[in-house]
Write a protein that holds these residues in place. Structure first.
Motif, PDB file in Angstrom:
ATOM      1  N   LEU A  90       0.844  -1.185   0.000  1.00 51.16           N
ATOM      2  CA  LEU A  90       0.000   0.000   0.000  1.00 51.16           C
ATOM      3  C   LEU A  90       0.880   1.236   0.000  1.00 51.16           C
ATOM      4  CD1 LEU A  90      -2.959   0.973   0.347  1.00 51.16           C
ATOM      5  CD2 LEU A  90      -2.542   0.965   2.801  1.00 51.16           C
ATOM      6  N   GLU A  91       0.627   2.133  -0.943  1.00 47.77           N
ATOM      7  CA  GLU A  91       1.341   3.402  -0.929  1.00 47.77           C
ATOM      8  C   GLU A  91       0.739   4.251   0.184  1.00 47.77           C
ATOM      9  OE1 GLU A  91       1.780   5.508  -4.580  1.00 47.77           O
ATOM     10  OE2 GLU A  91       2.347   3.707  -5.667  1.00 47.77           O
ATOM     11  N   ARG A  92       1.584   4.734   1.040  1.00 47.90           N
ATOM     12  CA  ARG A  92       1.127   5.507   2.194  1.00 47.90           C
ATOM     13  C   ARG A  92       0.922   6.969   1.812  1.00 47.90           C
ATOM     14  NH1 ARG A  92       0.335   2.441   6.891  1.00 47.90           N
ATOM     15  NH2 ARG A  92       1.673   0.637   6.787  1.00 47.90           N
ATOM     16  N   ASN A  93      -0.324   7.389   1.803  1.00 45.29           N
ATOM     17  CA  ASN A  93      -0.658   8.804   1.645  1.00 45.29           C
ATOM     18  C   ASN A  93      -2.064   9.025   2.170  1.00 45.29           C
ATOM     19  OD1 ASN A  93      -2.586   8.311  -0.443  1.00 45.29           O
ATOM     20  ND2 ASN A  93      -0.953   8.281  -1.953  1.00 45.29           N
ATOM     21  N   ASN A  94      -2.490  10.239   2.197  1.00 43.18           N
ATOM     22  CA  ASN A  94      -3.795  10.565   2.774  1.00 43.18           C
ATOM     23  C   ASN A  94      -4.880  10.715   1.721  1.00 43.18           C
ATOM     24  OD1 ASN A  94      -2.784  10.592   5.405  1.00 43.18           O
ATOM     25  ND2 ASN A  94      -2.088  12.703   5.195  1.00 43.18           N
ATOM     26  N   ALA A  95      -4.614  10.314   0.497  1.00 41.93           N
ATOM     27  CA  ALA A  95      -5.600  10.429  -0.566  1.00 41.93           C
ATOM     28  C   ALA A  95      -6.754   9.463  -0.326  1.00 41.93           C
ATOM     29  CB  ALA A  95      -4.950  10.135  -1.919  1.00 41.93           C
ATOM     30  N   GLU A  96      -7.899   9.802  -0.880  1.00 39.27           N
ATOM     31  CA  GLU A  96      -9.079   8.954  -0.714  1.00 39.27           C
ATOM     32  C   GLU A  96      -8.905   7.606  -1.422  1.00 39.27           C
ATOM     33  OE1 GLU A  96     -13.698   9.244  -1.969  1.00 39.27           O
ATOM     34  OE2 GLU A  96     -12.841  10.986  -0.961  1.00 39.27           O
ATOM     35  N   ALA A  97      -8.376   7.610  -2.652  1.00 38.69           N
ATOM     36  CA  ALA A  97      -8.119   6.385  -3.401  1.00 38.69           C
ATOM     37  C   ALA A  97      -6.621   6.098  -3.336  1.00 38.69           C
ATOM     38  CB  ALA A  97      -8.576   6.531  -4.842  1.00 38.69           C
ATOM     39  N   VAL A  98      -6.247   5.148  -2.513  1.00 41.50           N
ATOM     40  CA  VAL A  98      -4.840   4.835  -2.283  1.00 41.50           C
ATOM     41  C   VAL A  98      -4.394   3.755  -3.272  1.00 41.50           C
ATOM     42  CG1 VAL A  98      -3.178   4.037  -0.566  1.00 41.50           C
ATOM     43  CG2 VAL A  98      -5.177   5.342   0.160  1.00 41.50           C
ATOM     44  N   PRO A  99      -3.265   3.969  -3.981  1.00 36.33           N
ATOM     45  CA  PRO A  99      -2.763   2.932  -4.890  1.00 36.33           C
ATOM     46  C   PRO A  99      -2.245   1.709  -4.125  1.00 36.33           C
ATOM     47  CG  PRO A  99      -1.807   5.081  -5.387  1.00 36.33           C
ATOM     48  CD  PRO A  99      -2.506   5.196  -4.070  1.00 36.33           C
ATOM     49  N   ILE A 100      -2.631   0.537  -4.595  1.00 36.36           N
ATOM     50  CA  ILE A 100      -2.177  -0.727  -4.030  1.00 36.36           C
ATOM     51  C   ILE A 100      -1.346  -1.413  -5.113  1.00 36.36           C
ATOM     52  CG2 ILE A 100      -2.894  -2.949  -3.085  1.00 36.36           C
ATOM     53  CD1 ILE A 100      -5.611  -1.555  -2.411  1.00 36.36           C
ATOM     54  N   GLN A 101      -0.081  -1.667  -4.814  1.00 35.24           N
ATOM     55  CA  GLN A 101       0.828  -2.292  -5.775  1.00 35.24           C
ATOM     56  C   GLN A 101       0.831  -3.808  -5.578  1.00 35.24           C
ATOM     57  OE1 GLN A 101       2.235  -0.373  -8.125  1.00 35.24           O
ATOM     58  NE2 GLN A 101       1.177   1.323  -7.129  1.00 35.24           N
ATOM     59  N   LEU A 102       0.831  -4.547  -6.673  1.00 32.70           N
ATOM     60  CA  LEU A 102       0.837  -6.010  -6.641  1.00 32.70           C
ATOM     61  C   LEU A 102       2.075  -6.511  -7.362  1.00 32.70           C
ATOM     62  CD1 LEU A 102      -2.762  -6.322  -8.026  1.00 32.70           C
ATOM     63  CD2 LEU A 102      -2.120  -6.407  -5.634  1.00 32.70           C
ATOM     64  N   CYS A 103       2.705  -7.503  -6.783  1.00 33.33           N
ATOM     65  CA  CYS A 103       3.856  -8.130  -7.428  1.00 33.33           C
ATOM     66  C   CYS A 103       3.838  -9.615  -7.084  1.00 33.33           C
ATOM     67  CB  CYS A 103       5.162  -7.486  -6.950  1.00 33.33           C
ATOM     68  SG  CYS A 103       6.612  -8.170  -7.749  1.00 33.33           S
ATOM     69  N   ARG A 111       5.026 -11.001 -12.316  1.00 33.94           N
ATOM     70  CA  ARG A 111       3.854 -10.287 -12.804  1.00 33.94           C
ATOM     71  C   ARG A 111       3.593  -9.135 -11.851  1.00 33.94           C
ATOM     72  NH1 ARG A 111       5.135 -12.317 -16.756  1.00 33.94           N
ATOM     73  NH2 ARG A 111       4.237 -14.133 -17.733  1.00 33.94           N
ATOM     74  N   LYS A 112       3.295  -7.964 -12.416  1.00 31.49           N
ATOM     75  CA  LYS A 112       3.037  -6.770 -11.605  1.00 31.49           C
ATOM     76  C   LYS A 112       1.725  -6.143 -12.021  1.00 31.49           C
ATOM     77  CE  LYS A 112       7.802  -5.459 -10.722  1.00 31.49           C
ATOM     78  NZ  LYS A 112       8.741  -4.346 -10.673  1.00 31.49           N
ATOM     79  N   GLY A 113       1.174  -5.368 -11.130  1.00 28.34           N
ATOM     80  CA  GLY A 113      -0.043  -4.633 -11.418  1.00 28.34           C
ATOM     81  C   GLY A 113      -0.366  -3.684 -10.288  1.00 28.34           C
ATOM     82  N   HIS A 114      -1.494  -3.041 -10.401  1.00 26.01           N
ATOM     83  CA  HIS A 114      -1.940  -2.150  -9.334  1.00 26.01           C
ATOM     84  C   HIS A 114      -3.463  -2.029  -9.376  1.00 26.01           C
ATOM     85  CE1 HIS A 114      -1.982   0.714 -12.671  1.00 26.01           C
ATOM     86  NE2 HIS A 114      -2.859   1.373 -11.963  1.00 26.01           N
ATOM     87  N   ILE A 115      -3.992  -1.601  -8.274  1.00 23.20           N
ATOM     88  CA  ILE A 115      -5.418  -1.351  -8.127  1.00 23.20           C
ATOM     89  C   ILE A 115      -5.546  -0.194  -7.133  1.00 23.20           C
ATOM     90  CG2 ILE A 115      -5.597  -3.101  -6.307  1.00 23.20           C
ATOM     91  CD1 ILE A 115      -8.446  -3.668  -7.205  1.00 23.20           C
ATOM     92  N   ASN A 116      -6.560   0.616  -7.291  1.00 20.58           N
ATOM     93  CA  ASN A 116      -6.811   1.673  -6.316  1.00 20.58           C
ATOM     94  C   ASN A 116      -7.762   1.158  -5.254  1.00 20.58           C
ATOM     95  OD1 ASN A 116      -5.220   3.802  -7.307  1.00 20.58           O
ATOM     96  ND2 ASN A 116      -6.749   4.289  -8.843  1.00 20.58           N
ATOM     97  N   SER A 117      -7.568   1.608  -4.046  1.00 21.28           N
ATOM     98  CA  SER A 117      -8.441   1.166  -2.949  1.00 21.28           C
ATOM     99  C   SER A 117      -9.902   1.497  -3.233  1.00 21.28           C
ATOM    100  CB  SER A 117      -7.996   1.797  -1.631  1.00 21.28           C
ATOM    101  OG  SER A 117      -8.085   3.211  -1.694  1.00 21.28           O
ATOM    102  N   SER A 118     -10.160   2.500  -4.056  1.00 22.97           N
ATOM    103  CA  SER A 118     -11.542   2.858  -4.384  1.00 22.97           C
ATOM    104  C   SER A 118     -12.241   1.766  -5.191  1.00 22.97           C
ATOM    105  CB  SER A 118     -11.580   4.184  -5.147  1.00 22.97           C
ATOM    106  OG  SER A 118     -10.862   4.077  -6.361  1.00 22.97           O
TER     107      SER A 118
END
Length: 147
Positions: free
Chosen positions: A82-95, A112-119
């Motif tokens: 989880l990228e640590r920031n105070n944004a409403e939709a936090v980026p989640i990195q997958l590896c 394999r890599k990817g990402h998803i937003n917490s939203s």
């Protein structure tokens, strides 16, 4: 591998169609390298559904790789950070790292890599595993040989 916008739309459509039919081969044909990003951007889902979908992908990827490349699967891991920031939709990195061996015992690692937003996670604020991710910043799963 980078998809053009048109290829991306087609891959999304093909993946959605294959998932709806339970056709995992179709999911793989639609784009293994982009599966995480395409799947996660297509529709909101629960955290558990996300984990289950990635598990299905891992199992199919392992079995197909072993068969097509004549490799033996040894083990692997998936890291969710989880990228640590105070944004409403936090980026989640997958590896995900997959470890194989050739018949001559030479090691082969596939990533394999990817990402998803917490939203995109419908139960982001209530799921226990998501709460653990928010607290620690990372979750690691082992990826076992499919049964």
């Amino acid at each position: 591998m980078t998809l053009s916008e048109e290829e991306n739309k087609k891959a999304k459509k093909d993946i959605k169609s294959a998932l709806a039919k339970g056709d995992l081969t179709g999911v793989l044909k639609a784009g293994i390298d982009n599966f995480f990003n395409i799947l996660c951007s297509s529709k909101p889902m629960t955290f558990q559904q996300f984990i289950e979908y990635t598990g299905i992908f891992h199992d199919k990827f392992i079995l197909d790789t072993c068969k097509q490349e004549h490799l033996n699967y040894v083990g692997g891991k998936m890291l969710i950070e989880l990228e640590r920031n105070n944004a409403e939709a936090v980026p989640i990195q997958l590896c995900a790292d997959f470890y194989f061996q050739k018949p001559n015992q030479e090691w082969v690692m596939k990533k394999r890599k990817g990402h998803i937003n917490s939203s995109s996670i419908t139960d982001w604020d209530t799921n226990e595993m998501a709460a653990n991710l928010r607290e620690t910043g990372r979750i690691e799963f082992s990826i076992e040989m499919p049964e």
